[in-house]
Scaffold this motif. Structure first.
Motif, mmCIF file in Angstrom:
data_model
loop_
_atom_site.group_PDB
_atom_site.id
_atom_site.type_symbol
_atom_site.label_atom_id
_atom_site.label_comp_id
_atom_site.label_asym_id
_atom_site.label_seq_id
_atom_site.Cartn_x
_atom_site.Cartn_y
_atom_site.Cartn_z
ATOM 1 N N GLU A 166 -0.672 -5.263 -0.553
ATOM 2 C CA GLU A 166 -0.824 -5.272 -2.005
ATOM 3 C C GLU A 166 -1.154 -3.874 -2.531
ATOM 4 O O GLU A 166 -0.655 -3.454 -3.576
ATOM 5 N N PHE A 167 -1.991 -3.148 -1.793
ATOM 6 C CA PHE A 167 -2.362 -1.793 -2.205
ATOM 7 C C PHE A 167 -1.144 -0.871 -2.174
ATOM 8 O O PHE A 167 -0.916 -0.078 -3.100
ATOM 9 N N ILE A 168 -0.346 -0.978 -1.114
ATOM 10 C CA ILE A 168 0.855 -0.150 -0.983
ATOM 11 C C ILE A 168 1.813 -0.408 -2.141
ATOM 12 O O ILE A 168 2.359 0.522 -2.747
ATOM 13 N N LEU A 169 2.024 -1.685 -2.471
ATOM 14 C CA LEU A 169 2.960 -2.043 -3.533
ATOM 15 C C LEU A 169 2.414 -1.698 -4.918
ATOM 16 O O LEU A 169 3.180 -1.449 -5.847
ATOM 17 N N SER A 170 1.079 -1.690 -5.046
ATOM 18 C CA SER A 170 0.467 -1.361 -6.337
ATOM 19 C C SER A 170 0.439 0.139 -6.603
ATOM 20 O O SER A 170 0.446 0.575 -7.756
ATOM 21 N N TYR A 171 0.386 0.932 -5.532
ATOM 22 C CA TYR A 171 0.328 2.393 -5.661
ATOM 23 C C TYR A 171 1.433 3.033 -4.813
ATOM 24 O O TYR A 171 1.166 3.749 -3.842
ATOM 25 N N PRO A 172 2.690 2.778 -5.177
ATOM 26 C CA PRO A 172 3.816 3.232 -4.335
ATOM 27 C C PRO A 172 3.928 4.749 -4.210
ATOM 28 O O PRO A 172 4.422 5.246 -3.197
ATOM 29 N N LYS A 173 3.491 5.503 -5.212
ATOM 30 C CA LYS A 173 3.649 6.955 -5.170
ATOM 31 C C LYS A 173 2.838 7.587 -4.032
ATOM 32 O O LYS A 173 3.177 8.673 -3.550
ATOM 33 N N ILE A 174 1.772 6.923 -3.610
ATOM 34 C CA ILE A 174 0.967 7.453 -2.505
ATOM 35 C C ILE A 174 1.775 7.474 -1.212
ATOM 36 O O ILE A 174 1.616 8.365 -0.369
ATOM 37 N N PHE A 175 2.672 6.485 -1.050
ATOM 38 C CA PHE A 175 3.383 6.297 0.221
ATOM 39 C C PHE A 175 4.860 6.681 0.151
ATOM 40 O O PHE A 175 5.501 6.830 1.189
ATOM 41 N N SER A 176 5.393 6.837 -1.056
ATOM 42 C CA SER A 176 6.803 7.179 -1.210
ATOM 43 C C SER A 176 7.100 8.551 -0.617
ATOM 44 O O SER A 176 6.348 9.508 -0.810
#
Length: 240
Positions: A166-176
Motif C-alpha cells: 500500500e505504501f509503494i502504491l501510495s508513494y510511487p515516485k519514491i520507487f519509480s
C-alpha cells in the motif's frame, strides 16, 4: 426540481449499491474469512442476503467464468453460509445457488488432489488514490499457503507485505525508476507492486527453495518476466 432530486438520489443509491457489491467481490477473491464475506453480503442486501446479492455471488464470485483457480473448500463454506443465512431470514434462495453448492460438494468429494492441497488462490486488489491524487487500480494474483503452521511461512501472505505494498502504491515516485531489492519476498506481492510503479529493476529473494518456486509461479500469473539477470528476454521486457 423535485423529479430531478429524486433521479439524483436514485443514481447515488445505485452507485452505493455497486460499491457494496464490489467490496463483496474483492473480499471473496482475496479469500477473506467467511464471516467477513457474509457480513458484506448482508450489508449489500440491506440487512439480509437478498436474491440480487445471491445472483451477484453466483455470477461474479463463484461462476465458472470467474478468473483464477477456485478453491473448493473455501467456496463450499461460503455457499453453505450464504444459503443458511438466506433460509434463516426467510428470504428466497435462488435455485442456482443450491446447484452451485451441490457441484462444489461433489467436486470436493470426488477430487482427492483438492483435498490434499495446502495452497489457495487469492486476488489482492488495491483501489486508492496516491499522494498526488492519481488513482491506483491493481489486482495481484497469488498462490498462497493455507496453513503457515505447516512450515510454509514463505508461501503465506503476511500483513507486513500488504502494508508495504500500500505504501509503494501510495508513494510511487519514491520507487519509480529505482533499483529495488527485497529480502524475504515470500509470495512476491511487493515485487508486483514495485513493477507496477515503474521500478527500473526488481530483485526478489528468499532462502527457501519451495518459496522461490511458488514466487516464480506468482510472477508468471501476473504476466511478469522472470529470467536470469543477463537474459536477453529480461532486457527486452518491460515487466521484468
Amino acid at each position: 426540481m423535485a423529479a430531478a432530486e429524486v433521479a439524483a438520489g436514485d443514481a447515488a443509491e445505485g452507485e452505493q449499491q455497486q460499491l457494496l457489491l464490489l467490496h463483496l467481490k474483492l473480499a471473496f477473491l482475496a479469500r477473506e474469512p467467511p464471516a467477513c464475506v457474509l457480513a458484506l453480503a448482508r450489508k449489500a442486501g440491506g440487512g439480509s442476503v437478498a436474491p440480487h446479492v445471491q445472483n451477484f455471488i453466483l455470477e461474479s464470485c463463484t461462476g465458472a467464468h470467474v478468473g483464477g483457480d477456485q478453491n473448493c473448500t473455501y467456496v463450499t463454506t461460503i455457499l453453505k453460509k450464504i444459503i443458511a443465512e438466506a433460509e434463516l431470514s426467510s428470504d428466497i434462495v435462488i435455485d442456482g445457488l443450491y446447484e452451485e453448492f451441490g457441484q462444489f460438494v461433489s467436486s470436493k468429494s470426488n477430487n482427492s488432489l483438492l483435498n490434499r492441497t495446502d495452497m489457495i488462490y487469492k486476488e489482492i486488489s488495491f483501489l486508492s488514490p496516491t499522494n498526488d491524487n492519481k488513482l491506483v487500480s491493481l489486482v495481484a494474483r497469488l498462490s498462497c499457503s493455507i496453513n503457515m503452521l505447516k512450515g510454509d511461512t514463505g508461501c503465506s501472505l503476511w500483513p507486513s507485505s500488504l502494508f508495504l505494498s500500500e505504501f509503494i502504491l501510495s508513494y510511487p515516485k519514491i520507487f519509480s525508476k529505482k533499483r529495488c531489492f527485497e529480502l524475504g519476498s515470500g509470495v512476491g506481492l511487493v515485487g508486483v507492486c514495485l513493477n507496477y510503479v515503474g521500478s527500473s529493476k526488481v530483485i526478489l529473494t528468499d532462502g527457501d527453495a519451495s518459496t522461490l518456486v511458488n514466487m516464480k509461479t506468482n510472477m508468471k500469473m501476473n504476466n511478469l518476466c522472470v529470467e536470469q539477470e543477463d537474459s536477453r528476454l529480461l532486457k527486452e521486457n518491460n515487466n521484468k
